[in-house]
Design a protein around this motif. Sequence first.
Motif, mmCIF file in Angstrom:
data_model
loop_
_atom_site.group_PDB
_atom_site.id
_atom_site.type_symbol
_atom_site.label_atom_id
_atom_site.label_comp_id
_atom_site.label_asym_id
_atom_site.label_seq_id
_atom_site.Cartn_x
_atom_site.Cartn_y
_atom_site.Cartn_z
ATOM 1 N N UNK A 74 15.013 -3.407 1.011
ATOM 2 C CA UNK A 74 15.303 -4.745 0.450
ATOM 3 C C UNK A 74 15.215 -5.809 1.535
ATOM 4 N N UNK A 75 15.787 -5.500 2.721
ATOM 5 C CA UNK A 75 15.748 -6.467 3.827
ATOM 6 C C UNK A 75 14.304 -6.764 4.244
ATOM 7 N N UNK A 76 13.484 -5.712 4.238
ATOM 8 C CA UNK A 76 12.074 -5.911 4.605
ATOM 9 C C UNK A 76 11.429 -6.924 3.659
ATOM 10 N N UNK A 77 11.676 -6.757 2.359
ATOM 11 C CA UNK A 77 11.088 -7.689 1.393
ATOM 12 C C UNK A 77 11.666 -9.094 1.565
ATOM 13 N N UNK A 110 10.428 -11.966 10.003
ATOM 14 C CA UNK A 110 10.145 -13.254 9.357
ATOM 15 C C UNK A 110 9.169 -14.063 10.221
ATOM 16 N N UNK A 111 9.338 -14.004 11.542
ATOM 17 C CA UNK A 111 8.421 -14.701 12.455
ATOM 18 C C UNK A 111 6.995 -14.159 12.296
ATOM 19 N N UNK A 112 6.902 -12.831 12.228
ATOM 20 C CA UNK A 112 5.598 -12.188 12.067
ATOM 21 C C UNK A 112 4.969 -12.613 10.736
ATOM 22 N N UNK A 117 9.946 -11.013 4.164
ATOM 23 C CA UNK A 117 8.538 -11.350 4.020
ATOM 24 C C UNK A 117 7.570 -10.194 3.902
ATOM 25 N N UNK A 118 8.058 -8.946 3.951
ATOM 26 C CA UNK A 118 7.131 -7.815 3.842
ATOM 27 C C UNK A 118 6.552 -7.744 2.428
ATOM 28 N N UNK A 119 5.333 -7.220 2.348
ATOM 29 C CA UNK A 119 4.671 -7.012 1.056
ATOM 30 C C UNK A 119 4.752 -5.559 0.609
ATOM 31 N N UNK A 120 5.201 -4.676 1.502
ATOM 32 C CA UNK A 120 5.283 -3.264 1.157
ATOM 33 C C UNK A 120 6.031 -2.520 2.255
ATOM 34 N N UNK A 121 6.390 -1.278 1.972
ATOM 35 C CA UNK A 121 7.113 -0.480 2.971
ATOM 36 C C UNK A 121 6.491 0.910 3.070
#
Length: 376
Positions: free
Chosen positions: A255-258, A233-235, A261-265
């Motif tokens: 799911x946690x990545x999204x 989230x900081x990144x 704040x992630x846009x993709x995995x």
Amino acid sequence: MMEGLAGRAPRLTTDLTALEAAAGRVMAPEAFAYVSGTAGSGATGRAGRAAFEALRLVPRMLRGTRRADTSVTLFGQRLPVPVLLAPLAAQQVAHPEGESATVRAAAATGVPMVLSTFASRTLEEVAEAAGGHPRWFQLYLPSDRAVGASLVRRAEASGYGAIVVTVDATHLGFRPAELDSGYSPFLRGTGIANFTSDPVFRAGLPADADATQAVLRWAQISTDPTLTWEDLAWLRGLTRLPLLVKGILHPDDARLALEHGADGVVVSTHGGRQLDGSVSALESLPAVRAAVGSDVPVLMDSGIRTGSDVLKAVALGADAVLYGRPYVYGLGLDGGRGVEHVLRCLLTDLALALALTGCASLADVGPHVLANGDLR
Ligand SMILES: Cc1cc2nc3c(=O)[nH]c(=O)nc-3n(C[C@H](O)[C@H](O)[C@H](O)COP(=O)(O)O)c2cc1C
Ligand SMILES: CCCCC(=O)C(=O)O
């Protein structure tokens, strides 16, 4: 015997098994062991290939396709093939020009490159060699966050189009080949160029620091075993570039990545170099795709070798794949020409595989192209 090879391009075969063997004869033994090596018993490395080999395509005939369209759109960018070069560290172990040669070959073929944090050329040098060709930056978030922020700023300033943060190597896997030889490119100073060129990293060193002190400092801060989702989230707050998380195998982690704040995995086992005995990336892919829904970019790697492998990954939900070790073998055999050769083989193979499957474009590829034991 070596004299006989001097000045002549080693034979660039189109057979990847033979190509790997040829690279093994040309590259320094410890460098080849580093690139080809896997963790532990090699079970996950083998499982990566076995998963592809266990799947079968069922081709359809007489669909009148003169030339199949292999292009795909990712983060608003049109790519000629659903393939990017995977981030592989320290490429000067294969060839003195390292990542600069690789990115020139990538540019010649239209395949974007994902540059490793642990590249042996600085990200600015690689940007210059790329001459405007699309690149992404793979981030190992250092425990010194100020260095991490500086790397991200530099990647933005040099025109990298996305940040791929790798989360599966906060501890280095148990790698017998590296442990037994005691060889690590990094301890010899290859693969730390993005740190020694970084003003924030340098500010943390005494003014008269020598190369050994730089390596030691790199070893202290370059990865962070205490990383959590909060750091993602900081990144996210640090950059507006698309942010992908590489090294996902569980749908809940996708799911946690999204959520953070992630846009993709990127579904990956790191080429079987981290947790030996883990599930293969291809096995995880359908569940990860189901978890994130149809709109979120999902990439995968670990075991991609042929055009048919790319189709199988797309059929199971990947938007694109990362191509790994084979291009570094090409680099070891013949520098940038070798990388270009390996990429052209994959591109040709993929276009043929798509046409032979009876698909006019990648949009036509789905689970229905795979044998499911029931051909009624
Ligand atoms: C020599 C080597 C170095 C690698 N360095 C990195 C790296 O710096 N960052 C990263 O995210 N992944 C790294 N990887 C993992 C690759 O990005 C990719 O996940 C893996 O190579 C896929 O497996 P394959 O090459 O067998 O297809 C490395 C892999 C190899 C073989
Ligand atoms: C801490 C990881 C070192 C580079 C790497 O990713 C690899 O060798 O697989």
